[in-house]
Write a protein that holds these residues in place. Structure first.
Motif, PDB file in Angstrom:
ATOM      1  N   ARG A  84      44.514  46.823  54.076  1.00 11.45           N
ATOM      2  CA  ARG A  84      44.335  45.646  54.938  1.00 11.45           C
ATOM      3  C   ARG A  84      44.535  46.000  56.409  1.00 11.45           C
ATOM      4  N   THR A  85      45.582  46.743  56.718  1.00 15.66           N
ATOM      5  CA  THR A  85      45.837  47.088  58.117  1.00 15.66           C
ATOM      6  C   THR A  85      44.770  48.036  58.659  1.00 15.66           C
ATOM      7  N   ALA A  86      44.306  48.969  57.828  1.00 18.27           N
ATOM      8  CA  ALA A  86      43.249  49.885  58.272  1.00 18.27           C
ATOM      9  C   ALA A  86      41.939  49.136  58.486  1.00 18.27           C
ATOM     10  N   ALA A  87      41.605  48.240  57.569  1.00 16.03           N
ATOM     11  CA  ALA A  87      40.371  47.459  57.713  1.00 16.03           C
ATOM     12  C   ALA A  87      40.416  46.617  58.987  1.00 16.03           C
ATOM     13  N   ASP A  88      41.574  46.021  59.284  1.00 17.82           N
ATOM     14  CA  ASP A  88      41.707  45.249  60.523  1.00 17.82           C
ATOM     15  C   ASP A  88      41.492  46.139  61.737  1.00 17.82           C
ATOM     16  N   ALA A  89      42.103  47.336  61.718  1.00 19.49           N
ATOM     17  CA  ALA A  89      41.963  48.248  62.850  1.00 19.49           C
ATOM     18  C   ALA A  89      40.522  48.700  63.036  1.00 19.49           C
ATOM     19  N   MET A  90      39.799  48.814  61.931  1.00 18.46           N
ATOM     20  CA  MET A  90      38.405  49.258  61.973  1.00 18.46           C
ATOM     21  C   MET A  90      37.426  48.109  62.173  1.00 18.46           C
ATOM     22  N   GLY A  91      37.934  46.880  62.154  1.00 19.45           N
ATOM     23  CA  GLY A  91      37.056  45.717  62.293  1.00 19.45           C
ATOM     24  C   GLY A  91      36.160  45.503  61.087  1.00 19.45           C
ATOM     25  N   ARG A  92      36.704  45.815  59.903  1.00 22.37           N
ATOM     26  CA  ARG A  92      35.904  45.741  58.680  1.00 22.37           C
ATOM     27  C   ARG A  92      36.410  44.644  57.746  1.00 22.37           C
ATOM     28  N   GLU A  93      35.491  44.049  56.998  1.00 23.57           N
ATOM     29  CA  GLU A  93      35.847  43.090  55.960  1.00 23.57           C
ATOM     30  C   GLU A  93      36.218  43.855  54.695  1.00 23.57           C
ATOM     31  N   LEU A  94      37.312  43.472  54.061  1.00 23.64           N
ATOM     32  CA  LEU A  94      37.841  44.182  52.897  1.00 23.64           C
ATOM     33  C   LEU A  94      37.848  43.271  51.676  1.00 23.64           C
ATOM     34  N   THR A  95      37.398  43.805  50.549  1.00 23.25           N
ATOM     35  CA  THR A  95      37.535  43.103  49.275  1.00 23.25           C
ATOM     36  C   THR A  95      38.738  43.684  48.542  1.00 23.25           C
ATOM     37  N   VAL A  96      39.694  42.817  48.211  1.00 16.86           N
ATOM     38  CA  VAL A  96      40.914  43.236  47.532  1.00 16.86           C
ATOM     39  C   VAL A  96      40.800  42.887  46.050  1.00 16.86           C
ATOM     40  N   VAL A  97      40.946  43.894  45.196  1.00 13.67           N
ATOM     41  CA  VAL A  97      40.947  43.700  43.746  1.00 13.67           C
ATOM     42  C   VAL A  97      42.404  43.746  43.299  1.00 13.67           C
ATOM     43  N   GLU A  98      43.011  42.569  43.159  1.00 15.05           N
ATOM     44  CA  GLU A  98      44.421  42.498  42.790  1.00 15.05           C
ATOM     45  C   GLU A  98      44.576  42.603  41.273  1.00 15.05           C
ATOM     46  N   LEU A  99      45.476  43.458  40.858  1.00 17.87           N
ATOM     47  CA  LEU A  99      45.680  43.726  39.434  1.00 17.87           C
ATOM     48  C   LEU A  99      46.860  42.942  38.884  1.00 17.87           C
ATOM     49  N   GLU A 100      46.845  42.770  37.577  1.00 18.75           N
ATOM     50  CA  GLU A 100      47.997  42.265  36.847  1.00 18.75           C
ATOM     51  C   GLU A 100      48.138  43.115  35.594  1.00 18.75           C
ATOM     52  N   PRO A 101      49.308  43.107  34.963  1.00 18.04           N
ATOM     53  CA  PRO A 101      49.521  44.007  33.820  1.00 18.04           C
ATOM     54  C   PRO A 101      48.469  43.924  32.735  1.00 18.04           C
ATOM     55  N   ALA A 102      47.945  42.734  32.470  1.00 20.00           N
ATOM     56  CA  ALA A 102      46.935  42.589  31.418  1.00 20.00           C
ATOM     57  C   ALA A 102      45.684  43.408  31.719  1.00 20.00           C
ATOM     58  N   ASP A 103      45.378  43.602  33.002  1.00 17.68           N
ATOM     59  CA  ASP A 103      44.214  44.423  33.365  1.00 17.68           C
ATOM     60  C   ASP A 103      44.403  45.854  32.880  1.00 17.68           C
ATOM     61  N   LEU A 104      45.623  46.370  33.015  1.00 23.28           N
ATOM     62  CA  LEU A 104      45.889  47.726  32.559  1.00 23.28           C
ATOM     63  C   LEU A 104      45.825  47.818  31.045  1.00 23.28           C
ATOM     64  N   GLU A 105      46.408  46.856  30.357  1.00 16.51           N
ATOM     65  CA  GLU A 105      46.397  46.883  28.890  1.00 16.51           C
ATOM     66  C   GLU A 105      44.978  46.944  28.355  1.00 16.51           C
ATOM     67  N   ARG A 106      44.082  46.164  28.970  1.00 13.86           N
ATOM     68  CA  ARG A 106      42.684  46.173  28.519  1.00 13.86           C
ATOM     69  C   ARG A 106      41.991  47.479  28.867  1.00 13.86           C
ATOM     70  N   ALA A 107      42.310  48.019  30.039  1.00 10.99           N
ATOM     71  CA  ALA A 107      41.553  49.161  30.550  1.00 10.99           C
ATOM     72  C   ALA A 107      42.018  50.507  30.019  1.00 10.99           C
ATOM     73  N   VAL A 108      43.293  50.619  29.663  1.00 10.74           N
ATOM     74  CA  VAL A 108      43.830  51.930  29.276  1.00 10.74           C
ATOM     75  C   VAL A 108      43.019  52.601  28.172  1.00 10.74           C
ATOM     76  N   PRO A 109      42.741  51.940  27.039  1.00 10.19           N
ATOM     77  CA  PRO A 109      41.980  52.646  25.995  1.00 10.19           C
ATOM     78  C   PRO A 109      40.564  53.014  26.433  1.00 10.19           C
ATOM     79  N   GLU A 110      39.937  52.156  27.241  1.00  9.16           N
ATOM     80  CA  GLU A 110      38.584  52.452  27.713  1.00  9.16           C
ATOM     81  C   GLU A 110      38.591  53.689  28.609  1.00  9.16           C
ATOM     82  N   VAL A 111      39.576  53.766  29.488  1.00  8.42           N
ATOM     83  CA  VAL A 111      39.661  54.898  30.407  1.00  8.42           C
ATOM     84  C   VAL A 111      40.014  56.179  29.661  1.00  8.42           C
TER      85      VAL A 111
END
Length: 363
Positions: free
Chosen positions: A158-185
């Protein structure tokens, strides 16, 4: 398609003249009945483990084989023959500092031009560090960061994007995201150890978000730490390295890339995207090999030469910023540890996170 990364004629010429860095982003596959993989192993290639000879049992995805093993980087194998190494990294003497920085700058811009020529709809995995920031700035592509809400990477991005004048998309995680993704990865990378899974998960999860938004490719800053002296161990020259000079320790790190990169490539591919690593372009690698010690790392600054070039394009605060490894900066490692303990795999057990990952694959 039996060859990935470049055209057959480029590989044929590289074989004929023994050129290890022929101006590509890496390659692997079959050319004229021979299996080939570039000198840094930037494109994964797998064969059946234990096979004495290279034959038809090869694939770009490990899941296509019964017992996959990486085909050696820099090697060639004709049908019925064992792989033989034909390309090794050049060992140039250090160049004049100003000259090599000019060469590095020019090579980076050439790499970006080569990426743009492919006309891909591309986004950048952005951590706020100098590596991904330079890729984002030169490509002028949308930027995405992944991490838990209180993570270092999300705040740094966020701070780097602000310094660069860029719009940032933040993908916020929660534990359930990891549980689903671990076997796939774990299945995609064919590894279950905690370190590799922890590194691959953020790439996969940011890639899934990028793919959902309609992009075709994910650009990453991979390779900068190995090429330009980003690790503390290259300054300390401690038990983790065999070299006695900073330049030698950096070279050791470069030799680790053929084992690391398939993990990262497979994680991005599993998300449905094409991985793009501009910093691993042959011309950039060649320039990195020519950097003298004073442009690599010391007690004050790591990746000194790379940062000097980056500062021509980025705000100084971004060009000089240190970063955390992605598994820690995103807090994925912390949450994996927590999930493992909640599942009964306590820290007193050896490799408790790895055991947790194995249990998810068996479920």
């Amino acid at each position: 398609m039996t060859l990935r990364g470049t055209d057959p004629d480029t590989v044929r010429e590289a074989l004929e003249i023994g050129e290890p860095l022929p101006g590509t982003f890496g390659f692997a596959g079959e050319v004229d009945g021979r299996l080939v993989r570039d000198v840094l192993g930037r494109v994964p290639l797998f064969v059946e483990r234990g096979a004495d000879r290279a034959g038809d049992a090869w694939a770009f995805e490990p899941g296509a084989l019964e017992d996959p093993a990486l085909f050696p980087a820099g090697s060639v194998a004709s049908s019925g023959e064992a792989p033989s190494r034909v390309w090794s990294l050049p060992e140039p003497t250090p160049d004049d500092p100003e000259l090599v920085l000019e060469t590095l700058d020019r090579s980076l811009r050439t790499a970006i031009e080569r990426v743009r020529e492919r006309d891909l709809k591309i986004a950048v995995a952005f951590s706020g560090g100098v590596d991904s920031a330079l890729v984002a700035e030169l490509l002028d592509a949308p930027i995405y960061v992944v991490g838990f809400p209180d993570s270092h990477d999300v705040e740094a991005a966020r701070t780097a994007a602000d310094a660069m004048g860029r719009e940032l998309t933040v993908v916020e995680l929660e534990p359930a995201d990891l549980e689903r993704a671990v076997p796939e990865v774990a299945r995609a990378i064919e590894r279950t150890n905690a370190m590799d899974v922890g590194i691959a998960l953020p790439l996969y999860l940011v890639g899934k978000a990028v793919a959902r938004d309609g992009y075709e490719a994910l650009a990453v800053g991979q390779g900068a730490d190995e090429l330009f002296g980003g690790y503390e161990k290259v300054v300390r020259l401690d038990h983790r390295v065999e070299a006695e000079t900073i330049r030698g320790a950096v070279r050791e790190g470069i030799y680790s890339l053929p084992e690391q990169l398939p993990r990262d490539v497979r994680a991005v591919e599993a998300a449905g995207l094409e991985p793009v690593a501009p910093l691993l372009y042959d011309g950039v690698v060649d320039a990195a090999l020519r950097l003298p010690d004073e442009l690599l790392a010391d007690d004050e600054i790591r990746k000194r030469g790379f940062r000097r070039v980056a500062s021509e394009y980025l705000p100084e605060a971004v060009a000089m910023r240190d970063k955390k490894a992605v598994q820690y900066g995103s807090l994925v490692a912390r949450e994996l540890d927590r999930l493992a303990r909640q599942a009964g795999y306590k820290r007193r057990m050896d490799d408790h996170v790895t055991k947790y990952v194995d249990s998810l694959l068996e479920a």
